[in-house]
Scaffold this motif. Sequence first.
Motif, short mmCIF file in Angstrom:
data_model
loop_
_atom_site.label_atom_id
_atom_site.label_comp_id
_atom_site.label_asym_id
_atom_site.label_seq_id
_atom_site.Cartn_x
_atom_site.Cartn_y
_atom_site.Cartn_z
N LYS A 45 0.83 -1.20 0.00
CA LYS A 45 0.00 0.00 0.00
C LYS A 45 0.87 1.26 0.00
O LYS A 45 2.02 1.24 0.42
N THR A 46 0.30 2.36 -0.45
CA THR A 46 0.99 3.65 -0.47
C THR A 46 0.16 4.69 0.26
O THR A 46 -1.07 4.73 0.12
N VAL A 47 0.83 5.53 1.06
CA VAL A 47 0.18 6.65 1.74
C VAL A 47 0.92 7.92 1.35
O VAL A 47 2.15 8.01 1.50
N SER A 48 0.19 8.90 0.84
CA SER A 48 0.81 10.16 0.43
C SER A 48 0.65 11.23 1.51
O SER A 48 -0.41 11.33 2.15
N ILE A 49 1.73 12.00 1.72
CA ILE A 49 1.73 13.10 2.68
C ILE A 49 1.92 14.41 1.92
O ILE A 49 2.74 14.50 1.01
N TYR A 50 1.19 15.43 2.33
CA TYR A 50 1.37 16.78 1.79
C TYR A 50 1.57 17.72 2.97
O TYR A 50 0.83 17.67 3.96
N THR A 51 2.60 18.58 2.91
CA THR A 51 2.99 19.36 4.07
C THR A 51 3.75 20.62 3.68
O THR A 51 4.28 20.72 2.57
N SER A 52 3.83 21.56 4.61
CA SER A 52 4.63 22.77 4.42
C SER A 52 6.07 22.57 4.87
O SER A 52 6.90 23.47 4.75
N ILE A 53 6.39 21.39 5.40
CA ILE A 53 7.73 21.08 5.90
C ILE A 53 8.60 20.65 4.71
O ILE A 53 8.40 19.58 4.15
N VAL A 54 9.54 21.52 4.35
CA VAL A 54 10.34 21.29 3.13
C VAL A 54 11.81 21.15 3.50
O VAL A 54 12.21 21.24 4.66
N THR A 55 12.66 20.95 2.48
CA THR A 55 14.10 20.79 2.66
C THR A 55 14.68 21.98 3.41
O THR A 55 14.34 23.12 3.11
N PRO A 56 15.56 21.79 4.41
CA PRO A 56 16.13 20.51 4.85
C PRO A 56 15.36 19.83 5.98
O PRO A 56 15.72 18.75 6.40
N GLU A 57 14.29 20.49 6.48
CA GLU A 57 13.56 19.92 7.62
C GLU A 57 12.81 18.64 7.26
O GLU A 57 12.39 17.90 8.16
N ASP A 58 12.65 18.37 5.95
CA ASP A 58 11.91 17.17 5.58
C ASP A 58 12.71 15.89 5.77
O ASP A 58 12.14 14.81 5.95
N ALA A 59 14.05 15.99 5.76
CA ALA A 59 14.88 14.79 5.84
C ALA A 59 14.63 13.98 7.12
O ALA A 59 14.46 12.75 7.04
N PRO A 60 14.59 14.60 8.31
CA PRO A 60 14.31 13.81 9.51
C PRO A 60 12.92 13.17 9.50
O PRO A 60 12.72 12.09 10.04
N HIS A 61 11.96 13.84 8.87
CA HIS A 61 10.62 13.26 8.77
C HIS A 61 10.68 11.96 7.97
O HIS A 61 10.18 10.93 8.40
N PRO A 74 -4.25 14.90 -0.95
CA PRO A 74 -3.36 13.81 -0.51
C PRO A 74 -4.11 12.88 0.43
O PRO A 74 -5.24 13.16 0.84
N ASP A 75 -3.47 11.78 0.78
CA ASP A 75 -4.06 10.91 1.80
C ASP A 75 -4.02 11.58 3.16
O ASP A 75 -4.98 11.51 3.93
N ILE A 76 -2.89 12.23 3.44
CA ILE A 76 -2.68 12.88 4.74
C ILE A 76 -2.04 14.24 4.51
O ILE A 76 -1.16 14.39 3.67
N ALA A 77 -2.47 15.23 5.29
CA ALA A 77 -1.85 16.55 5.27
C ALA A 77 -1.48 16.95 6.69
O ALA A 77 -2.23 16.69 7.63
N PHE A 78 -0.30 17.58 6.82
CA PHE A 78 0.13 18.11 8.11
C PHE A 78 -0.29 19.58 8.16
O PHE A 78 0.33 20.43 7.52
N ILE A 79 -1.34 19.88 8.89
CA ILE A 79 -1.95 21.22 8.89
C ILE A 79 -1.47 22.01 10.10
O ILE A 79 -1.71 21.60 11.24
N PRO A 80 -0.82 23.17 9.89
CA PRO A 80 -0.22 23.91 11.00
C PRO A 80 -1.13 24.90 11.71
O PRO A 80 -0.70 25.52 12.68
N GLN A 81 -2.36 25.10 11.26
CA GLN A 81 -3.26 26.03 11.94
C GLN A 81 -4.63 25.39 12.16
O GLN A 81 -5.21 24.82 11.21
N PRO A 82 -5.17 25.48 13.38
CA PRO A 82 -6.53 24.98 13.61
C PRO A 82 -7.56 25.65 12.71
O PRO A 82 -8.55 25.02 12.33
N GLY A 83 -7.33 26.92 12.35
CA GLY A 83 -8.26 27.60 11.46
C GLY A 83 -8.32 26.95 10.10
O GLY A 83 -9.41 26.77 9.53
N LEU A 84 -7.16 26.58 9.56
CA LEU A 84 -7.12 25.89 8.27
C LEU A 84 -7.72 24.50 8.39
O LEU A 84 -8.38 24.01 7.46
N LEU A 85 -7.51 23.86 9.53
CA LEU A 85 -8.11 22.54 9.75
C LEU A 85 -9.63 22.64 9.67
O LEU A 85 -10.29 21.81 9.04
N ALA A 86 -10.20 23.68 10.29
CA ALA A 86 -11.65 23.88 10.24
C ALA A 86 -12.12 24.15 8.82
O ALA A 86 -13.17 23.66 8.39
#
Length: 455
Positions: free
Chosen positions: A57-73, A110-122
């Motif tokens: 199976k494949t799970v896709s992530i979409y996020t604002s966390i980009v290079t270089p912070e994405d490497a540890p993720h 995407p399958d999953i998104a990392f959302i940094p604001q509760p307002g955007l989540l709503a």
Amino acid sequence: MSFNTSRRARASVGIAALAVVGLAACGGSSSTEESGAAMDTTDYSKWCDMKSELQGKTVSIYTSIVTPEDAPHKESYKEFEECTGITVKYEGDKDFEKNLPQRAQSGNLPDIAFIPQPGLLATMADTGKMVPAPESTAKMVDEHFGEDWKKYGTVGDTFFAAPLGANVKSYVWYSPKTFTDKGYEVPETWDDLMTLTEKIAADDSSAKPWCAGFGSGTATGWPGTDWLEDTLLRTADAETYDKWVAHEIPFNDPKVAEALGEDAKILKESKYVNGGFGDVKSIATTTFQDGGQPILKNKCYMHRQASFYAANWPKGTKVAEDGDVWAFYLPSNGEEKPVLGGGEFVAAFRDAPEVKAFQTFLASPDWANAKAKATTSGGWVSANKGLDPKNLVSPLDQQSAEILQDPKAVFRFDGSDMMPSAVGAGTFWTEMTNWINGQDDKTTLDNIEKSWPSS
């Protein structure tokens, strides 16, 4: 997305397995010895038991966390991928906040998104395309996070998104060596903080107790919003803060005016600011990145700024309790410890066993500790109570984790991130800039109140 009959049958197996995972992961995998090095706090056996269900199976992530912070993720998912057979597809985007709602309109979610604001989540919940979190994820959050964090992942009465990373904004930066040389102690209450401020001003005519910077390009003023939010949590209470953020009380409520008045006692007092830069008005033109730097030149003693400010000290600066700079918790006068901060939340847009499994993994101590170990340069922390602080590289990250895990901690999310954008990323920023440039308290709060959208 709805299941067809065969997928529903497979999903029932996955959900049953996840229920077991939720219970197993709440066990002692995050225990730590009272002394000695950090223990191995990951136990992937429960995830590996699901391989027959999830292989391929494949799970896709979409996020604002980009290079270089994405490497540890990406590194933190590897063992999970290996033992479950799931492939995690990672996509970072600097324009995430703008593009995610557009992708919802186009059907390219995407399958999953990392959302940094509760307002955007709503906002995303309102699209009707976000999937409620599975029971296994909810159990993980109930066990390993406080109620405050779960609330921020909830829209209406539906729990959608578990917390991911976190940051602490309730910090004051200082020089441990200078404090020791001067005989100053880290204040334990707000009254102690004000007493220390007065003493520093009286003791040292060549410096100021505080330095600050509100400058941030088109976002100039946001550090001022953090000052007001942090102070309101201390002069009032969390309930008042919640009502203010939700506009259940007006922006210019007397309790908010009281908090801004306390800020003025520091930020608009010429004998207290702006060390190393100039007068009070220099705060508006000093960038937030530069704001605390005079501490290293003995031109100011304290700088209120978040944990992420650690990245702004010059290369070679030792950030430690016995180092060149360190940070103490912004104190309050009460028994509770209000903590202002931020973080990301894991939202799902596809209802499938592999997505549920990954959601639950990201809410577990297993992932929190794996992410800590993968972040070898520091600069990341989680409010997950199963995170062993010893797995964090940075001493400041370790302290942040301890603050977030403190039973007396009352966490509240950055208020401006939860307000309508016309206010939180608009008039709140601009009016705090006008305020530091000389505008009075009442006009400042009245102007922001007038700008609040009517619907």
